[in-house]
Design a protein around this motif. Structure first.
Motif, mmCIF file in Angstrom:
data_model
loop_
_atom_site.group_PDB
_atom_site.id
_atom_site.type_symbol
_atom_site.label_atom_id
_atom_site.label_comp_id
_atom_site.label_asym_id
_atom_site.label_seq_id
_atom_site.Cartn_x
_atom_site.Cartn_y
_atom_site.Cartn_z
ATOM 1 N N ALA A 46 3.626 17.975 -1.919
ATOM 2 C CA ALA A 46 3.430 19.217 -2.683
ATOM 3 C C ALA A 46 3.534 18.968 -4.189
ATOM 4 C CB ALA A 46 4.455 20.249 -2.247
ATOM 5 N N ALA A 47 3.905 17.749 -4.580
ATOM 6 C CA ALA A 47 4.088 17.421 -5.997
ATOM 7 C C ALA A 47 2.773 16.967 -6.626
ATOM 8 C CB ALA A 47 5.164 16.353 -6.123
ATOM 9 N N LEU A 48 2.839 16.461 -7.866
ATOM 10 C CA LEU A 48 1.633 16.047 -8.593
ATOM 11 C C LEU A 48 1.180 14.639 -8.245
ATOM 12 C CD1 LEU A 48 2.364 17.345 -12.194
ATOM 13 C CD2 LEU A 48 0.542 18.101 -10.665
ATOM 14 N N LEU A 49 1.896 13.985 -7.344
ATOM 15 C CA LEU A 49 1.506 12.631 -6.924
ATOM 16 C C LEU A 49 2.207 12.321 -5.609
ATOM 17 C CD1 LEU A 49 3.425 10.006 -9.145
ATOM 18 C CD2 LEU A 49 4.207 12.311 -8.729
ATOM 19 N N GLY A 50 1.703 11.283 -4.923
ATOM 20 C CA GLY A 50 2.337 10.855 -3.684
ATOM 21 C C GLY A 50 1.622 11.379 -2.461
ATOM 22 N N ALA A 51 1.495 10.513 -1.443
ATOM 23 C CA ALA A 51 0.909 10.929 -0.168
ATOM 24 C C ALA A 51 1.427 10.000 0.916
ATOM 25 C CB ALA A 51 -0.611 10.859 -0.221
ATOM 26 N N GLU A 52 1.562 10.552 2.133
ATOM 27 C CA GLU A 52 1.868 9.700 3.278
ATOM 28 C C GLU A 52 0.548 9.362 3.954
ATOM 29 O OE1 GLU A 52 4.934 11.028 5.974
ATOM 30 O OE2 GLU A 52 4.187 9.685 7.543
ATOM 31 N N VAL A 53 0.351 8.058 4.201
ATOM 32 C CA VAL A 53 -0.880 7.609 4.855
ATOM 33 C C VAL A 53 -0.526 7.179 6.276
ATOM 34 C CG1 VAL A 53 -2.677 5.827 4.837
ATOM 35 C CG2 VAL A 53 -1.956 6.892 2.695
ATOM 36 N N GLN A 54 -1.226 7.732 7.253
ATOM 37 C CA GLN A 54 -0.977 7.356 8.646
ATOM 38 C C GLN A 54 -2.110 6.461 9.109
ATOM 39 O OE1 GLN A 54 -0.419 11.303 10.047
ATOM 40 N NE2 GLN A 54 1.792 11.201 9.797
ATOM 41 N N CYS A 55 -1.828 5.181 9.213
ATOM 42 C CA CYS A 55 -2.909 4.262 9.567
ATOM 43 C C CYS A 55 -2.447 3.248 10.598
ATOM 44 C CB CYS A 55 -3.451 3.577 8.313
ATOM 45 S SG CYS A 55 -2.203 2.694 7.408
ATOM 46 N N GLY A 56 -1.324 3.526 11.266
ATOM 47 C CA GLY A 56 -0.866 2.613 12.315
ATOM 48 C C GLY A 56 -0.304 1.331 11.741
ATOM 49 N N ASP A 57 -0.327 0.302 12.555
ATOM 50 C CA ASP A 57 0.273 -0.986 12.216
ATOM 51 C C ASP A 57 -0.582 -1.708 11.173
ATOM 52 O OD1 ASP A 57 1.209 -3.609 12.199
ATOM 53 O OD2 ASP A 57 1.537 -3.667 14.377
ATOM 54 N N LEU A 58 -0.015 -1.981 10.004
ATOM 55 C CA LEU A 58 -0.789 -2.601 8.914
ATOM 56 C C LEU A 58 -1.246 -4.017 9.264
ATOM 57 C CD1 LEU A 58 1.294 -1.454 5.822
ATOM 58 C CD2 LEU A 58 -0.997 -0.666 6.495
ATOM 59 N N ARG A 59 -0.584 -4.649 10.241
ATOM 60 C CA ARG A 59 -0.947 -6.032 10.600
ATOM 61 C C ARG A 59 -2.307 -6.100 11.280
ATOM 62 N NH1 ARG A 59 4.630 -7.255 13.629
ATOM 63 N NH2 ARG A 59 3.898 -5.350 14.592
ATOM 64 N N VAL A 60 -2.731 -4.963 11.835
ATOM 65 C CA VAL A 60 -4.007 -4.986 12.576
ATOM 66 C C VAL A 60 -5.009 -3.983 11.996
ATOM 67 C CG1 VAL A 60 -2.962 -5.811 14.710
ATOM 68 C CG2 VAL A 60 -3.099 -3.344 14.319
ATOM 69 N N LEU A 61 -4.763 -3.533 10.767
ATOM 70 C CA LEU A 61 -5.671 -2.554 10.150
ATOM 71 C C LEU A 61 -7.018 -3.221 9.843
ATOM 72 C CD1 LEU A 61 -5.652 0.389 9.082
ATOM 73 C CD2 LEU A 61 -4.957 -0.536 6.853
ATOM 74 N N ASP A 62 -8.117 -2.546 10.182
ATOM 75 C CA ASP A 62 -9.439 -3.154 9.924
ATOM 76 C C ASP A 62 -9.847 -2.930 8.465
ATOM 77 O OD1 ASP A 62 -10.292 -0.533 9.792
ATOM 78 O OD2 ASP A 62 -11.316 -0.555 11.725
ATOM 79 N N ASP A 63 -10.981 -3.524 8.071
ATOM 80 C CA ASP A 63 -11.395 -3.471 6.663
ATOM 81 C C ASP A 63 -11.647 -2.045 6.188
ATOM 82 O OD1 ASP A 63 -11.161 -6.168 6.511
ATOM 83 O OD2 ASP A 63 -13.318 -6.606 6.640
ATOM 84 N N ALA A 64 -12.217 -1.227 7.054
ATOM 85 C CA ALA A 64 -12.478 0.171 6.658
ATOM 86 C C ALA A 64 -11.147 0.887 6.416
ATOM 87 C CB ALA A 64 -13.273 0.886 7.750
ATOM 88 N N GLY A 65 -10.145 0.565 7.225
ATOM 89 C CA GLY A 65 -8.815 1.157 7.066
ATOM 90 C C GLY A 65 -8.178 0.742 5.738
ATOM 91 N N VAL A 66 -8.331 -0.528 5.391
ATOM 92 C CA VAL A 66 -7.770 -1.011 4.118
ATOM 93 C C VAL A 66 -8.486 -0.323 2.953
ATOM 94 C CG1 VAL A 66 -7.491 -3.016 2.596
ATOM 95 C CG2 VAL A 66 -7.001 -3.228 5.031
ATOM 96 N N ALA A 67 -9.803 -0.172 3.057
ATOM 97 C CA ALA A 67 -10.560 0.482 1.982
ATOM 98 C C ALA A 67 -10.107 1.942 1.832
ATOM 99 C CB ALA A 67 -12.068 0.406 2.269
ATOM 100 N N ALA A 68 -9.878 2.619 2.962
ATOM 101 C CA ALA A 68 -9.441 4.023 2.908
ATOM 102 C C ALA A 68 -8.036 4.122 2.312
ATOM 103 C CB ALA A 68 -9.467 4.632 4.311
ATOM 104 N N LEU A 69 -7.173 3.185 2.690
ATOM 105 C CA LEU A 69 -5.804 3.187 2.167
ATOM 106 C C LEU A 69 -5.813 2.932 0.654
ATOM 107 C CD1 LEU A 69 -2.730 1.677 3.794
ATOM 108 C CD2 LEU A 69 -3.366 0.774 1.579
ATOM 109 N N ARG A 70 -6.669 2.001 0.220
ATOM 110 C CA ARG A 70 -6.753 1.682 -1.210
ATOM 111 C C ARG A 70 -7.269 2.894 -1.997
ATOM 112 N NH1 ARG A 70 -8.616 -0.780 -5.373
ATOM 113 N NH2 ARG A 70 -7.383 -2.491 -6.247
ATOM 114 N N ALA A 71 -8.241 3.595 -1.426
ATOM 115 C CA ALA A 71 -8.783 4.796 -2.086
ATOM 116 C C ALA A 71 -7.703 5.877 -2.166
ATOM 117 C CB ALA A 71 -10.003 5.304 -1.329
ATOM 118 N N ALA A 72 -6.915 6.026 -1.093
ATOM 119 C CA ALA A 72 -5.835 7.031 -1.084
ATOM 120 C C ALA A 72 -4.793 6.699 -2.151
ATOM 121 C CB ALA A 72 -5.172 7.094 0.291
ATOM 122 N N TRP A 73 -4.588 5.398 -2.353
ATOM 123 C CA TRP A 73 -3.625 4.953 -3.373
ATOM 124 C C TRP A 73 -4.129 5.317 -4.785
ATOM 125 C CZ3 TRP A 73 -4.705 0.161 -6.224
ATOM 126 C CH2 TRP A 73 -3.685 -0.201 -7.109
#
Ligand code: OGA
Ligand code: MN
Length: 298
Positions: A4-31
């Motif tokens: 609810a603040a001006l920054l920060g988000a929780e990203v739900q993407c499962g286990d980072l050890r097995v995240l696929d490239d599209a998942g990493v791209a989405a996480l980077r964009a969310a960041w």
């Protein structure tokens, strides 16, 4: 999920050890969109943490992180942030003290892009980490102060870390004009988003180049009072297994102190950044997260 603040988000993407490239791209964009993100419930060894970090960008070893008293690092790229002692020596940096508001490694010519802190052990209370949105801080700066600082630079002191410990090989500062460190523009253009942000580094021993010290102190005090106002901030309450990733080019962070008897063990990796610059073709619109927040609050 944005906070609810001006920054920060929780990203739900499962286990980072097995995240696929599209998942990493989405996480980077969310960041980039949310300035700081948290991914919960991870189980990462140091090599796994480093392998994931390399998918976000080239890692940096942050050479000046040590005060010289800690145990040697097991991996150059992994900094232990902890109050735990082993064999009479701290295993990491920053103890249990309050960590003043800062942006990581602003005292280097080429500071970091991201820092990522992975929580292995957390105290039952205290030790929360706060973040402040520096895009929004710039947008909300009173017009007089905004004009005054537009072309100025801050010299960022290298001598002390963010709990005030003297870094290995440095002498105490007695005159801010003599403190060692690079000068960076106060208004910094983020090279990936194109938006301008306020870039302050650390308050202790900062100096606005060539001004009389009194005047530099007065402007810095006004900038810092504004940039750390609570409306610009969000505080993360840690759970073991959290990986928090923030963008040092557009946020500052702060840690609350915690009970010396409790254990807190974090492993940090960090991304190689770029030399801070002010670009004349910066995006003149507010950063989207700031814009949506001001719309919601209207
Ligand atoms: C850091 C830092 C804060 C914390 O690792 O750069 O400032 O919460 N840590 O430990
Ligand atoms: Mn830090």
């Amino acid at each position: 999920m944005p906070t609810a603040a001006l920054l920060g988000a929780e990203v739900q993407c499962g286990d980072l050890r097995v995240l696929d490239d599209a998942g990493v791209a989405a996480l980077r964009a969310a960041w980039l969109d949310n300035l700081v993100i948290v991914v919960r419930d991870q189980t990462l060894s140091d090599p796994e943490l480093m392998a994931f970090g390399r998918r976000l960008g080239e890692l940096d070893s942050a050479p000046l992180a040590s005060t010289g008293n800690e145990k040697a690092r097991a991996h150059d790229e992994v900094i232990v942030v902890s109050n735990v002692m082993e064999d009479g020596k701290p295993i990491g940096v920053l103890r249990d003290a309050e960590v003043v508001w800062h942006s990581d490694n602003s005292y280097r010519d080429v500071p970091l892009s991201f820092s990522a802190l992975y929580a292995l052990e957390v105290p039952p209370t205290g030790g929360n980490t706060g973040f402040a949105n520096m895009y929004r801080a710039l947008e909300l700066l009173p017009p007089d102060l905004r004009r005054r600082i537009d072309e100025l630079t801050i010299k960022h002191d290298m001598t002390y870390n963010s709990v005030g410990d003297l870094r290995e090989g440095f002498k105490p500062v007695t005159d801010v004009r003599q403190a060692p460190g690079p000068s960076h523009p106060i208004v910094r253009t983020h090279v990936e988003t194109g938006h301008n942000a306020l870039y302050l580094g650390r308050r202790p021993n900062a100096y606005i180049g060539d001004l009389p010290v009194d005047e530099s102190e007065k402007i810095l005090d006004a900038l810092w009072a504004h940039a750390t106002e609570s409306q610009l901030t969000w505080h993360h309450r840690w759970r073991a297994g959290d990986l928090l990733i923030w963008d040092n080019r557009c946020v500052m962070h702060h840690r609350e102190p915690f009970d010396a008897g409790a254990r807190r063990v974090m492993h940090r990796i960090q991304g190689k950044g770029d030399q801070p610059v002010r670009r004349l073709d910066a995006n003149s619109l507010p950063h989207p997260r700031s814009a949506s927040a001001s719309r919601d609050n209207a």
